[in-house]
Scaffold this motif. Structure first.
Motif, mmCIF file in Angstrom:
data_model
loop_
_atom_site.group_PDB
_atom_site.id
_atom_site.type_symbol
_atom_site.label_atom_id
_atom_site.label_comp_id
_atom_site.label_asym_id
_atom_site.label_seq_id
_atom_site.Cartn_x
_atom_site.Cartn_y
_atom_site.Cartn_z
ATOM 1 N N VAL A 157 39.800 35.802 -70.317
ATOM 2 C CA VAL A 157 40.870 36.809 -70.341
ATOM 3 C C VAL A 157 41.135 37.321 -68.930
ATOM 4 C CG1 VAL A 157 41.488 39.133 -71.126
ATOM 5 C CG2 VAL A 157 40.553 37.481 -72.751
ATOM 6 N N ASP A 158 40.080 37.631 -68.187
ATOM 7 C CA ASP A 158 40.275 38.096 -66.807
ATOM 8 C C ASP A 158 40.888 37.010 -65.937
ATOM 9 O OD1 ASP A 158 39.431 40.667 -67.317
ATOM 10 O OD2 ASP A 158 37.462 40.434 -66.362
ATOM 11 N N ALA A 159 40.460 35.766 -66.119
ATOM 12 C CA ALA A 159 41.050 34.658 -65.354
ATOM 13 C C ALA A 159 42.539 34.540 -65.663
ATOM 14 C CB ALA A 159 40.329 33.346 -65.676
ATOM 15 N N TYR A 160 42.897 34.658 -66.915
ATOM 16 C CA TYR A 160 44.307 34.616 -67.327
ATOM 17 C C TYR A 160 45.087 35.747 -66.647
ATOM 18 C CZ TYR A 160 48.429 35.203 -70.251
ATOM 19 O OH TYR A 160 49.719 35.358 -70.681
ATOM 20 N N ASN A 161 44.554 36.960 -66.714
ATOM 21 C CA ASN A 161 45.235 38.121 -66.130
ATOM 22 C C ASN A 161 45.358 38.021 -64.613
ATOM 23 O OD1 ASN A 161 45.734 39.399 -68.578
ATOM 24 N ND2 ASN A 161 43.763 40.454 -68.560
ATOM 25 N N LEU A 162 44.481 37.253 -63.989
ATOM 26 C CA LEU A 162 44.535 37.044 -62.537
ATOM 27 C C LEU A 162 45.368 35.822 -62.149
ATOM 28 C CD1 LEU A 162 40.822 37.948 -61.772
ATOM 29 C CD2 LEU A 162 42.848 39.216 -60.981
ATOM 30 N N GLY A 163 45.902 35.117 -63.145
ATOM 31 C CA GLY A 163 46.818 34.014 -62.866
ATOM 32 C C GLY A 163 46.184 32.642 -62.722
ATOM 33 N N TYR A 164 44.941 32.477 -63.123
ATOM 34 C CA TYR A 164 44.304 31.167 -63.033
ATOM 35 C C TYR A 164 44.649 30.302 -64.232
ATOM 36 C CZ TYR A 164 41.385 33.139 -59.350
ATOM 37 O OH TYR A 164 40.950 33.719 -58.191
ATOM 38 N N LYS A 165 44.745 29.005 -64.001
ATOM 39 C CA LYS A 165 44.807 28.046 -65.098
ATOM 40 C C LYS A 165 43.392 27.961 -65.653
ATOM 41 C CE LYS A 165 45.657 23.411 -66.592
ATOM 42 N NZ LYS A 165 45.557 22.016 -66.331
ATOM 43 N N ILE A 166 43.267 27.906 -66.990
ATOM 44 C CA ILE A 166 41.953 27.926 -67.638
ATOM 45 C C ILE A 166 41.730 26.624 -68.393
ATOM 46 C CG2 ILE A 166 40.488 29.144 -69.288
ATOM 47 C CD1 ILE A 166 42.520 31.546 -68.838
ATOM 48 N N VAL A 167 40.553 26.040 -68.199
ATOM 49 C CA VAL A 167 40.133 24.859 -68.945
ATOM 50 C C VAL A 167 38.789 25.191 -69.592
ATOM 51 C CG1 VAL A 167 39.534 22.412 -68.840
ATOM 52 C CG2 VAL A 167 41.326 23.324 -67.323
ATOM 53 N N ILE A 168 38.736 25.036 -70.905
ATOM 54 C CA ILE A 168 37.509 25.282 -71.657
ATOM 55 C C ILE A 168 36.925 23.940 -72.078
ATOM 56 C CG2 ILE A 168 36.479 26.362 -73.704
ATOM 57 C CD1 ILE A 168 37.730 28.428 -71.800
ATOM 58 N N HIS A 169 35.672 23.713 -71.764
ATOM 59 C CA HIS A 169 34.985 22.484 -72.171
ATOM 60 C C HIS A 169 34.355 22.743 -73.542
ATOM 61 C CE1 HIS A 169 35.425 20.211 -68.372
ATOM 62 N NE2 HIS A 169 35.690 21.439 -67.942
ATOM 63 N N LYS A 170 35.053 22.325 -74.582
ATOM 64 C CA LYS A 170 34.699 22.639 -75.972
ATOM 65 C C LYS A 170 33.264 22.264 -76.327
ATOM 66 C CE LYS A 170 36.242 21.782 -80.696
ATOM 67 N NZ LYS A 170 37.240 21.096 -81.522
ATOM 68 N N ASN A 171 32.795 21.146 -75.842
ATOM 69 C CA ASN A 171 31.436 20.701 -76.155
ATOM 70 C C ASN A 171 30.385 21.341 -75.260
ATOM 71 O OD1 ASN A 171 32.498 19.028 -78.157
ATOM 72 N ND2 ASN A 171 32.718 17.318 -76.741
ATOM 73 N N SER A 172 30.826 22.275 -74.418
ATOM 74 C CA SER A 172 29.916 22.935 -73.466
ATOM 75 C C SER A 172 29.954 24.453 -73.590
ATOM 76 C CB SER A 172 30.268 22.520 -72.033
ATOM 77 O OG SER A 172 30.136 21.134 -71.868
ATOM 78 N N VAL A 173 30.433 24.952 -74.743
ATOM 79 C CA VAL A 173 30.406 26.383 -75.036
ATOM 80 C C VAL A 173 29.815 26.570 -76.431
ATOM 81 C CG1 VAL A 173 32.303 27.057 -73.511
ATOM 82 C CG2 VAL A 173 32.809 26.407 -75.878
ATOM 83 N N ALA A 174 29.130 27.693 -76.634
ATOM 84 C CA ALA A 174 28.505 27.963 -77.927
ATOM 85 C C ALA A 174 28.333 29.463 -78.118
ATOM 86 C CB ALA A 174 27.144 27.269 -78.026
ATOM 87 N N SER A 175 28.096 29.841 -79.390
ATOM 88 C CA SER A 175 27.862 31.235 -79.739
ATOM 89 C C SER A 175 26.852 31.315 -80.867
ATOM 90 C CB SER A 175 29.170 31.890 -80.196
ATOM 91 O OG SER A 175 28.942 33.228 -80.609
ATOM 92 N N PHE A 176 26.259 32.487 -81.045
ATOM 93 C CA PHE A 176 25.394 32.712 -82.206
ATOM 94 C C PHE A 176 26.229 33.053 -83.426
ATOM 95 C CE2 PHE A 176 24.932 36.436 -79.322
ATOM 96 C CZ PHE A 176 25.728 37.347 -80.002
ATOM 97 N N ASP A 177 27.547 33.199 -83.253
ATOM 98 C CA ASP A 177 28.464 33.528 -84.343
ATOM 99 C C ASP A 177 29.473 32.392 -84.515
ATOM 100 O OD1 ASP A 177 30.439 34.498 -86.032
ATOM 101 O OD2 ASP A 177 30.771 36.349 -84.908
ATOM 102 N N PRO A 178 29.285 31.504 -85.502
ATOM 103 C CA PRO A 178 30.191 30.358 -85.667
ATOM 104 C C PRO A 178 31.649 30.766 -85.889
ATOM 105 C CG PRO A 178 28.259 30.122 -87.084
ATOM 106 C CD PRO A 178 28.188 31.485 -86.471
ATOM 107 N N VAL A 179 31.880 31.845 -86.615
ATOM 108 C CA VAL A 179 33.246 32.308 -86.858
ATOM 109 C C VAL A 179 33.865 32.799 -85.547
ATOM 110 C CG1 VAL A 179 34.664 34.014 -88.081
ATOM 111 C CG2 VAL A 179 32.790 32.859 -89.286
#
Length: 182
Positions: A141-163
């Motif tokens: 969110v901060d990167a977006y607000n600062l004008g950066y293009k964002i790339v998320i590596h789906k197989n390289s992010v995780a959470s303890f909350d699946p939802v």
């Protein structure tokens, strides 16, 4: 120019006995996260290790009311998890590798990250780490607000909350215009 921001992939957030662990979900992304980090490091792209740092019994930190103590300074819990620790140790002296202590969810909040990215003419940030719906989300969110293009590596992010994880992936794409890559 692009940079990788590796967020909070520490023992407290990933190890089975971590203080605030993502457990199996966090451990399952290790191979992918390490491969992405090695690729960026070897390509001499800017690689930022943005790591939560807290003090024991800090009466002013709002997270203390929300979560158990985690990523405390000078503890094993704050050390990088698994093979990422070796990748960091092998590259930490390189000019393109930067360790960033962060106090809040976002890697940008209260840090010099934006300045360091801009002085390198970086316009695109790639995000990996944990938790998808907390620290990765707030950094995005901060990167977006600062004008950066964002790339998320789906197989390289995780959470303890699946939802929360699935919600954040959708939010990245539909609300922040992020590119989601496998």
């Amino acid at each position: 120019m692009k940079a990788l921001i590796s967020i909070d992939y520490t023992n407290d957030f990933v190890a089975t006995d971590g203080a605030l662990t993502t457990g199996d979900a966090g451990q399952a992304i290790e191979q992918s996260l390490v491969a992405v980090t090695k690729m960026f490091t070897e390509n001499k792209d800017f690689v930022v290790y943005a790591v939560d740092r807290h003090e024991q019994n800090d009466p002013y930190h709002p997270e203390n009311a929300l979560f158990p103590a985690h990523n405390l300074a000078d503890t094993i819990g704050r050390k990088l998890y698994g093979n990422l620790a070796k990748v960091y140790e092998d590259s930490r002296e390189q000019a393109n590798v930067y360790w960033l202590d962060k106090r809040h969810y976002s890697a940008f909040s209260g840090t010099d990250l934006d300045i360091r990215l801009r002085e390198r003419k970086i316009s695109e940030v790639h995000l990996v780490g944990v938790c998808t719906d907390i620290c990765v989300l707030h950094t995005a969110v901060d990167a977006y607000n600062l004008g950066y293009k964002i790339v998320i590596h789906k197989n390289s992010v995780a959470s303890f909350d699946p939802v929360g994880h699935e919600w954040a992936l959708t939010h990245f794409k539909q609300t922040l215009g992020a590119e989601i890559v496998e």
